[in-house]
Design an enzyme around this catalytic site. Structure first.
Site, short mmCIF file in Angstrom:
data_model
loop_
_atom_site.label_atom_id
_atom_site.label_comp_id
_atom_site.label_asym_id
_atom_site.label_seq_id
_atom_site.Cartn_x
_atom_site.Cartn_y
_atom_site.Cartn_z
CB VAL A 293 -2.38 2.70 2.16
CG1 VAL A 293 -0.52 3.41 1.77
CG2 VAL A 293 -1.93 2.44 3.75
CB SER A 294 -6.29 1.74 3.65
OG SER A 294 -7.80 1.08 4.18
CG ASN A 295 -9.90 3.58 6.82
OD1 ASN A 295 -10.74 3.00 5.96
ND2 ASN A 295 -10.67 3.14 7.92
N GLY A 298 -8.20 7.54 1.55
CA GLY A 298 -9.33 8.52 1.61
C GLY A 298 -9.60 9.66 2.52
CB SER A 318 -2.10 3.11 -2.19
OG SER A 318 -1.71 1.79 -2.26
#
Length: 701
Positions: A293-295, A298, A318
């Site tokens: 999720v998040s970073n 990415g 996510s």
């Protein structure tokens, strides 16, 4: 459907030219990027385990575990507290919010959800950098080499190795998959410049010259000079490694997969009489899902973009922190709202804008009394001072506080395409200094600046009640590995404005020299904004000298982290909350989906599910005013993983991109139920479908 089977013949057949290029020869050898020894621990699933560090589901929901000696915690104690804090930082464990019913260690597992297995931790060497990346592989006892699977779990935010333990880690371990983690070059690594103490791989502190997570690149004379002028400061790995780690996030994830295969083949490969181990597990017979999720999400997306070797089969992420490359002309439109062409701003661009304007916008009548916890986190006097300073600099207009705050909110919503749905969450994040911490950390990272550069006269240190710099306590420093999220302010380390009026001061309490106002150190934040824009944020004048050089370095750093949009046809699911106030959707998930549609066209297998009444940090849902309105995005992240798993193992089609219309609880006293969590629909109604038509991403209201 990928054939998941074990055998020497199958393993040898899997050695394709692309596998050879990735370093997958027939014999198992330690990857050359692994630095030093591998730390191996085995957990019985009774006294200790992979997922909960022996705390179990009830322990994760209870009080934090304590150290026997606060000044010298043992590695096992540091690990236990790190897992506890990292789990709770992302997952709402408050009763009634879904923990223990829809998600949590015990859900689908029974008992306390403890998972037995083996854990392997190591440092990875990064070419051109003295700062290592940490990597970890967890192999549950339920792992079956005949149906081998692997899940990537790079850390969210700037967290350390256990940063994705409660997200991708939990799902993968329960599935019986090996889970590969990495801090992706960010992590909790701290360096006390006064004492030279830094963190070993296991989180314990040392001032000796031995492998550590991070030490600032300073000679002894330079460190002494720095300490004489700026005593009691700390350097942090993400901000001060001089490596721009985000530019390599995808490669770090791919290397974590390679390390994962090394570990698995050491365990399950065929040992020959000559002492060599013949590989039996390969990308061709092991299902690999890139996740987090998040970073971390990415990072897994970037890994999929770079994966020309076929290491990754699918992606489920996510709220991913993706910075889509700018160039192709497309627009975004939600319902009958404005057509958005100013999308795809970088993380630093919108974070510096939030750091400057949100404190004033918090006092706008449209959100002042409606935003949950606004008054708790944002004293009106501070917001008024910020508005006053912005008005005096000509950055907002209006004669009254209401007018100025309303103009600040307009700038964020219109000029920076921050969706109105994010307005009610943004004040909490501002009060927690989220955008301010991101702005400082990423400015330094993109510029490859060292702690000695003190970009915009900002440094890191512990501070006292008045905001003055003070030595960090022994207990606080000993716990940083377990308590820090990697981006100050965190775990007793604060942002310090060295140029504040009077003396170096905690940024949140700083008085700006240009205004003599206690305006949250606005002068320092405007300096960061100027570096992000490449021009003076107040006058618009071109930067000169050192500032111009720093701005150019930052621009180069941002160019290096832009995502291509090419997922190489991999089945991929994004889930994102429409109310995400940390990674605004018009600059992250939405434009990435549009870019991918342009880049891959009919070959795209990306699906995007935008969840209403969901945001970035589920942990906030445990508070009154937030629990009433918002639902756990975490639940939909697990659905995304389930959907990608079904696509890869059973050839089930991924549902079309859609808006998911959830139903808020209305009160923290009302437990979350299945009625609140509208499922992702296999065949969504036409009014709920997200489509890319005529170079426009169209999102239903």
């Amino acid at each position: 459907m990928k054939r998941i089977m074990m055998g020497i013949v199958i393993g040898a057949a899997a050695c394709t030219p692309t596998a050879w290029a990735a370093g997958f020869g027939p014999f198992n050898t330690l990857p050359g990027f692994i630095q030093g020894e591998i730390d191996h621990s085995r957990y019985d699933g009774v006294t200790d385990d992979l997922l909960t560090a022996g705390l179990g589901a009830s322990g994760l929901a209870g009080p934090a575990p304590a150290f026997d000696d606060a000044l010298a915690p043992m590695p096992a104690e540091l690990r236990r507290l790190a897992i506890y804090n990292n789990y709770r930082a992302l997952v709402d464990t408050v009763p009634g919010g879904g923990y223990g019913e829809f998600f949590g260690p015990a859900v689908g597992a029974g008992g306390e959800g403890l998972i037995a297995g083996d854990e392997y931790r190591a440092f990875m060497r990064v070419p051109g950098s003295r700062v290592p990346v940490t990597v970890m592989v967890q192999v549950p006892n339920s792992f079956d080499p005949h149906t081998a699977c692997m899940v990537t779990a790079p850390s969210s935010g700037s967290r350390g190795l256990y940063g994705a333990i409660g997200t991708a880690g939990e799902w993968g371990l329960k599935k019986g998959c090996a889970v590969v983690y990495t801090d992706k070059g960010t992590g909790t690594g701290s360096h006390n410049l006064e004492t030279d103490a830094a963190q070993r791989l296991d989180g314990t502190l040392t001032d000796q010259q031995e492998p550590v997570q991070f030490r600032a690149d300073l000679s002894e004379p330079a460190r002494a000079d720095f300490n004489a002028q700026w005593p009691d400061r700390l350097a942090f790995k993400h901000a001060h490694s001089k490596a721009n780690p985000e530019a390599q996030w995808g490669r770090h994830v791919l290397n974590s997969i390679r390390f994962g295969f090394y570990v698995l083949n050491q365990r399950f490969g065929h040992e020959l009489r000559n002492g060599k181990t013949l590989k039996t597990l390969w990308p061709a017979n092991t299902l690999v899902i890139a996740s987090s999720v998040s970073n971390g999400g990415g990072a897994s997306v970037r890994a999929a973009e770079l994966d020309r070797w076929g290491l990754i089969d699918g992606v489920a992420v996510s709220e991913p922190n993706v910075n889509p490359r700018v160039g192709p002309a497309f627009s975004i439109r939600q319902g009958d709202g404005p057509v958005i062409t100013g999308h795809s701003r970088s993380l630093l661009d919108y974070s510096t804008a939030l750091a400057i304007y949100q404190g004033c916008a918090n006092q706008a009548p449209a959100i002042r009394d409606l935003a949950p916890l606004n008054a708790v986190f944002n004293p009106p006097a501070v917001g008024e001072a910020i508005c006053h300073s912005l008005a005096n600099k000509g950055l907002v207009s209006g004669a009254t506080l209401d007018d100025r705050a309303t103009d600040a909110l307009r700038i964020l919503n219109q000029d920076f395409a921050i969706q109105p749905e994010q307005n009610l969450l943004a004040p909490v994040h501002f009060g927690l200094s989220v955008a301010q911490g991101i702005a400082m950390t990423y400015s330094n990272a993109y510029a490859r600046a060292g702690v000695e550069d003190r970009l915009c006269q900002l440094s890191l240190a512990a501070t006292d009640a008045a905001g003055a710099v003070t030595p960090i306590s022994g207990a606080a420093e000993a716990a940083l590995f377990s308590a820090s999220n990697g981006i100050p302010p965190t775990a007793g380390v604060n942002l310090v404005y060295d140029g504040a009026e009077g003396q170096p001061t905690n940024l949140a309490a700083s008085v700006s020299p240009s205004s003599s106002q206690a305006d949250f150190g606005l002068d320092a934040l405007l300096c960061l904004r100027s570096l992000a824009e490449g021009r003076d944020a107040v006058t618009g004048a071109r930067l000169r000298g050192e500032s111009a050089a720093q701005a150019r370095a930052i621009a180069r750093g941002i160019d290096q982290i832009r995502a291509s949009g090419n997922l190489r046809g991999k089945p991929t699911v994004f889930v994102t909350g429409r109310a995400d106030a940390i990674l605004p959707i018009n600059h992250t998930s939405r434009p990435y989906v549009a870019l991918n549609a342009l880049v891959e066209g009919a070959d795209s297998n990306l699906r995007y599910y935008e969840i209403l009444n969901a945001h970035h940090l589920d942990v906030l849902n445990g508070f009154p005013g937030l629990a009433d309105r918002y639902l756990p995005l975490h639940h939909y992240f697990f659905q995304a993983l389930d959907l990608v798993w079904a696509r890869l193992t059973e050839q089930q089609p991924l549902p079309p991109s859609q808006v998911v219309r959830t139903l808020p609880r209305g009160s923290i006293a009302v437990p979350l139920s299945a009625d609140n969590l509208t499922p992702i629909q296999a065949q969504p109604a036409a009014a709920d479908r997200i489509e890319f038509v005529d170079r426009q991403l169209r999102i239903p209201d």
